[in-house]
Scaffold this motif. Structure first.
Motif, PDB file in Angstrom:
ATOM      1  N   ASP A  79     -61.677   3.063 -74.415  1.00  0.00           N
ATOM      2  CA  ASP A  79     -62.975   3.327 -74.609  1.00  0.00           C
ATOM      3  C   ASP A  79     -63.360   4.695 -74.832  1.00  0.00           C
ATOM      4  O   ASP A  79     -62.857   5.553 -73.927  1.00  0.00           O
ATOM      5  CB  ASP A  79     -63.773   2.682 -73.856  1.00  0.00           C
ATOM      6  CG  ASP A  79     -63.726   1.070 -73.856  1.00  0.00           C
ATOM      7  OD1 ASP A  79     -63.481   0.483 -75.175  1.00  0.00           O
ATOM      8  OD2 ASP A  79     -63.494   0.395 -72.576  1.00  0.00           O
ATOM      9  N   LYS A 131     -53.041  -0.782 -73.163  1.00  0.00           N
ATOM     10  CA  LYS A 131     -54.428  -0.945 -72.817  1.00  0.00           C
ATOM     11  C   LYS A 131     -55.429  -0.064 -73.827  1.00  0.00           C
ATOM     12  O   LYS A 131     -55.094   1.046 -74.206  1.00  0.00           O
ATOM     13  CB  LYS A 131     -54.817  -0.529 -71.513  1.00  0.00           C
ATOM     14  CG  LYS A 131     -53.972  -1.188 -70.277  1.00  0.00           C
ATOM     15  CD  LYS A 131     -54.073  -0.636 -69.048  1.00  0.00           C
ATOM     16  CE  LYS A 131     -55.473  -1.128 -68.384  1.00  0.00           C
ATOM     17  NZ  LYS A 131     -55.634  -0.508 -66.936  1.00  0.00           N
ATOM     18  N   HIS A 132     -56.542  -0.694 -74.151  1.00  0.00           N
ATOM     19  CA  HIS A 132     -57.552  -0.139 -75.198  1.00  0.00           C
ATOM     20  C   HIS A 132     -58.186   1.015 -74.329  1.00  0.00           C
ATOM     21  O   HIS A 132     -58.748   0.889 -73.144  1.00  0.00           O
ATOM     22  CB  HIS A 132     -58.576  -1.148 -75.510  1.00  0.00           C
ATOM     23  CG  HIS A 132     -59.672  -0.690 -76.527  1.00  0.00           C
ATOM     24  ND1 HIS A 132     -60.842  -0.640 -76.012  1.00  0.00           N
ATOM     25  CD2 HIS A 132     -59.444  -0.154 -77.675  1.00  0.00           C
ATOM     26  CE1 HIS A 132     -61.602   0.023 -77.331  1.00  0.00           C
ATOM     27  NE2 HIS A 132     -60.604   0.471 -78.195  1.00  0.00           N
ATOM     28  N   TYR A 150     -59.784  -5.434 -78.981  1.00  0.00           N
ATOM     29  CA  TYR A 150     -61.133  -5.568 -79.175  1.00  0.00           C
ATOM     30  C   TYR A 150     -61.531  -6.832 -78.294  1.00  0.00           C
ATOM     31  O   TYR A 150     -62.717  -7.312 -78.655  1.00  0.00           O
ATOM     32  CB  TYR A 150     -61.888  -5.331 -80.427  1.00  0.00           C
ATOM     33  CG  TYR A 150     -61.443  -3.875 -81.001  1.00  0.00           C
ATOM     34  CD1 TYR A 150     -62.118  -2.852 -80.665  1.00  0.00           C
ATOM     35  CD2 TYR A 150     -60.263  -3.763 -81.703  1.00  0.00           C
ATOM     36  CE1 TYR A 150     -61.973  -1.676 -81.288  1.00  0.00           C
ATOM     37  CE2 TYR A 150     -59.916  -2.495 -82.217  1.00  0.00           C
ATOM     38  CZ  TYR A 150     -60.797  -1.469 -81.956  1.00  0.00           C
ATOM     39  OH  TYR A 150     -60.467  -0.142 -82.396  1.00  0.00           O
ATOM     40  N   THR A 151     -60.661  -7.673 -77.733  1.00  0.00           N
ATOM     41  CA  THR A 151     -61.014  -9.057 -76.956  1.00  0.00           C
ATOM     42  C   THR A 151     -60.793  -8.876 -75.752  1.00  0.00           C
ATOM     43  O   THR A 151     -59.544  -8.481 -75.625  1.00  0.00           O
ATOM     44  CB  THR A 151     -60.595 -10.101 -77.966  1.00  0.00           C
ATOM     45  OG1 THR A 151     -59.180  -9.959 -77.825  1.00  0.00           O
ATOM     46  CG2 THR A 151     -61.214 -10.384 -79.283  1.00  0.00           C
ATOM     47  N   PRO A 152     -61.377  -9.494 -74.789  1.00  0.00           N
ATOM     48  CA  PRO A 152     -60.889  -9.200 -73.167  1.00  0.00           C
ATOM     49  C   PRO A 152     -59.440 -10.208 -73.178  1.00  0.00           C
ATOM     50  O   PRO A 152     -59.205 -11.163 -73.930  1.00  0.00           O
ATOM     51  CB  PRO A 152     -61.963 -10.231 -72.659  1.00  0.00           C
ATOM     52  CG  PRO A 152     -63.129 -10.057 -73.474  1.00  0.00           C
ATOM     53  CD  PRO A 152     -62.588  -9.821 -74.915  1.00  0.00           C
ATOM     54  N   PRO A 153     -58.554  -9.567 -72.375  1.00  0.00           N
ATOM     55  CA  PRO A 153     -58.743  -8.386 -71.614  1.00  0.00           C
ATOM     56  C   PRO A 153     -58.502  -7.101 -72.119  1.00  0.00           C
ATOM     57  O   PRO A 153     -58.345  -5.964 -71.195  1.00  0.00           O
ATOM     58  CB  PRO A 153     -57.919  -8.636 -70.319  1.00  0.00           C
ATOM     59  CG  PRO A 153     -56.460  -9.360 -71.080  1.00  0.00           C
ATOM     60  CD  PRO A 153     -57.649 -10.102 -72.240  1.00  0.00           C
ATOM     61  N   TYR A 154     -58.640  -6.959 -73.433  1.00  0.00           N
ATOM     62  CA  TYR A 154     -58.461  -5.601 -74.187  1.00  0.00           C
ATOM     63  C   TYR A 154     -57.004  -4.882 -73.746  1.00  0.00           C
ATOM     64  O   TYR A 154     -56.771  -3.659 -73.599  1.00  0.00           O
ATOM     65  CB  TYR A 154     -59.628  -4.396 -73.605  1.00  0.00           C
ATOM     66  CG  TYR A 154     -61.080  -5.285 -73.888  1.00  0.00           C
ATOM     67  CD1 TYR A 154     -61.478  -5.358 -75.080  1.00  0.00           C
ATOM     68  CD2 TYR A 154     -61.658  -5.543 -72.624  1.00  0.00           C
ATOM     69  CE1 TYR A 154     -62.749  -5.720 -75.314  1.00  0.00           C
ATOM     70  CE2 TYR A 154     -62.658  -6.109 -72.816  1.00  0.00           C
ATOM     71  CZ  TYR A 154     -63.352  -6.277 -73.918  1.00  0.00           C
ATOM     72  OH  TYR A 154     -64.708  -6.813 -74.102  1.00  0.00           O
ATOM     73  N   GLU A 155     -56.034  -5.871 -73.903  1.00  0.00           N
ATOM     74  CA  GLU A 155     -54.528  -5.226 -73.598  1.00  0.00           C
ATOM     75  C   GLU A 155     -53.745  -6.269 -74.189  1.00  0.00           C
ATOM     76  O   GLU A 155     -54.089  -7.467 -74.406  1.00  0.00           O
ATOM     77  CB  GLU A 155     -54.448  -5.030 -72.100  1.00  0.00           C
ATOM     78  CG  GLU A 155     -54.403  -6.145 -71.255  1.00  0.00           C
ATOM     79  CD  GLU A 155     -54.457  -5.909 -69.857  1.00  0.00           C
ATOM     80  OE1 GLU A 155     -53.571  -6.672 -69.054  1.00  0.00           O
ATOM     81  OE2 GLU A 155     -54.948  -4.852 -69.431  1.00  0.00           O
TER      82      GLU A 155
END
Length: 467
Positions: free
Chosen positions: A251, A248-249, A204-209
């Protein structure tokens, strides 16, 4: 009356040939003999290469039936022509007298002319005009002629297998392209429990991975495999990127007014929108949203493709060809294509007037085309988003043929329910969609999601579970 020489070779009830391992067992003192039915050849024209060193018998009735399939553009026609070419390349006088070697390390193939019906066959099957009974008669008499060898009728027709076993002749399905264990088939998703909360926070924080090496798993991750990460009241949807070796997240994003209702639909839409994934398969029971998600994702990506094609195989009801239906060709095909138009109507309903006119304009401009799959055969598809619905009714060869038509920039999505087969000679183990999932698992260009939760309605979900 059963033939005792045939009867003594029958296997105990409930047993089944050990597929390839038994067929290819070179330690047998005597070679086996396999009598092939027409549907085996129409399913796989190269089938004669799949029986190892054992001998093959083709009843003359099979050739007569193949002759009816020579003309046309469907896969059945292709297999009929291809097999005829193969036999022609082997053609010698011995094809009808002793057999001809198929190749190095393989047995012989021979053609058996029709014979007078054996008394046992006549006593049990009075319809002598039926091709199946002629094939059965040849198999039965070959078993009597070669009483010291194991003779097996190979057919995809379950009724013919039952008839053969009823008179003491061994029979089995053609299983060269069967999926070994359908219950263990790759689902494309997994749940990872007790994940470090710090790793979930990274989703949930950049870079979401985060690097895949930081996630402890019991079995290796598969490229484009989707995960639910859970740990200490936190969770995240993720996907494994094999090329970058990161988790990776994923969405939850809407597509043309359609929003995913569960994690599986979220995964499915992510795979469809991922430009690096060129081949996607979506499986699941009716009402899980497979076709709707595929179409919505295609429309969201419409600017990236020259054309959106939707197709489905035509499987006639009650064994009647569409030629029996009244009207012109459009009238005959509309009932088969109606489910695809229904999904398009759902998307149009989810839009405002402006977006609704966009969908209609795509249809009017031939940017969105819905056609029977038979109309697609023979074409080279370049920069096309191609959706094939009801893919469980395709053979492995048909699946291969479709994928090999993909030109530069084309993406293909197969949808279907591998437990709802309408094709008379396919089942959950032998259909092309199951075969595709087993063979393509682990490829970077491929993603698969099995959807289990029905979203059509509470009533539909209840019926699907209980009835």
């Amino acid at each position: 009356m059963r033939n005792p020489r045939v009867e003594r070779r029958r296997k105990p009830e409930g047993t089944e040939p050990n597929r390839k391992h038994e067929r290819f067992n070179s330690n047998m003192t005597l070679k086996k003999i396999f009598v092939l039915d027409t549907n085996v050849i129409l399913h796989d024209s190269s089938c004669i290469n799949q029986f190892g060193e054992h001998d093959i018998v083709i009843p003359i009735t099979v050739l007569e039936e193949l002759d009816n399939f020579k003309k046309g553009n469907d896969s059945l026609n292709f297999h009929a022509r291809e097999f005829a070419r193969t036999l022609d390349s082997l053609a010698e006088d011995k094809l009808f007298n002793g057999g001809v070697p198929i190749g190095t390390g393989r047995g012989k193939i021979s053609i058996k002319l029709d014979r007078q019906f054996d008394d046992d066959i006549s006593a049990n099957f009075s319809d002598k005009k039926k091709p199946d009974h002629h094939i059965l008669n040849i198999g039965y008499q070959v078993a009597k002629e070669f009483a010291d060898r194991e003779v097996t009728l190979v057919t995809k027709d379950v009724n013919l297998r039952m008839k053969a076993k009823a008179v003491g002749l061994m029979a089995q399905d053609y299983k060269n392209d069967h999926v070994s264990d359908i219950l263990q088939l790759y689902t494309g998703t997994r749940i990872e429990e007790n994940v470090d909360p710090e790793l979930i926070n990274l989703m949930y924080t950049p870079p979401y991975e985060f690097p895949a090496a930081e996630l402890t798993v019991e079995r290796p991750l598969v490229p484009n495999e989707y995960l639910i990460l859970r740990g200490e009241r936190k969770s995240a949807l993720a996907v494994y990127d094999d090329e970058l070796n990161v988790i990776k997240h994923v969405d939850k994003v809407p597509a043309f007014g359609i929003s995913p209702r569960n994690s599986e639909q979220t995964y499915a839409l992510d795979a469809i929108l991922n430009d690096n994934v060129r081949l996607v398969s979506l499986t699941g029971k009716a009402g899980t949203g497979k076709t709707l998600i595929a179409l919505a994702g295609a429309l969201k990506r419409k600017k990236s493709y020259r054309q959106i094609l939707m197709a489905r195989p035509i499987v006639a009801l009650s064994n009647k060809d569409i030629g029996f239906l009244p009207g012109d060709i459009k009238s005959k095909l509309d009932p088969y294509m109606k489910p695809l138009f229904d999904n398009l109507a759902v998307i149009e309903h989810a839009q405002g007037d402006t977006k609704r006119s966009q969908v209609s304009k795509l249809v009017d401009d031939n940017k969105l085309i819905i056609e029977p799959l038979s109309y697609i055969r023979g074409r080279s598809l370049v920069n096309t988003f191609f959706i094939i619905d009801e893919a469980q009714n395709l053979t492995p060869h048909e699946i291969k043929t479709i994928i090999t038509r993909a030109g530069e920039g084309t993406k293909i999505v197969f949808t279907g329910d591998i437990f709802q087969i309408d094709h008379p000679y396919l089942d959950s183990h032998s259909n092309g969609l199951s075969y595709l999932i087993e063979k393509m698992m682990g490829q970077r260009l491929y993603a698969h999601v099995n959807l289990t939760k029905g979203e059509r309605s509470e009533l539909a979900d209840l019926a699907g579970s209980l009835l």
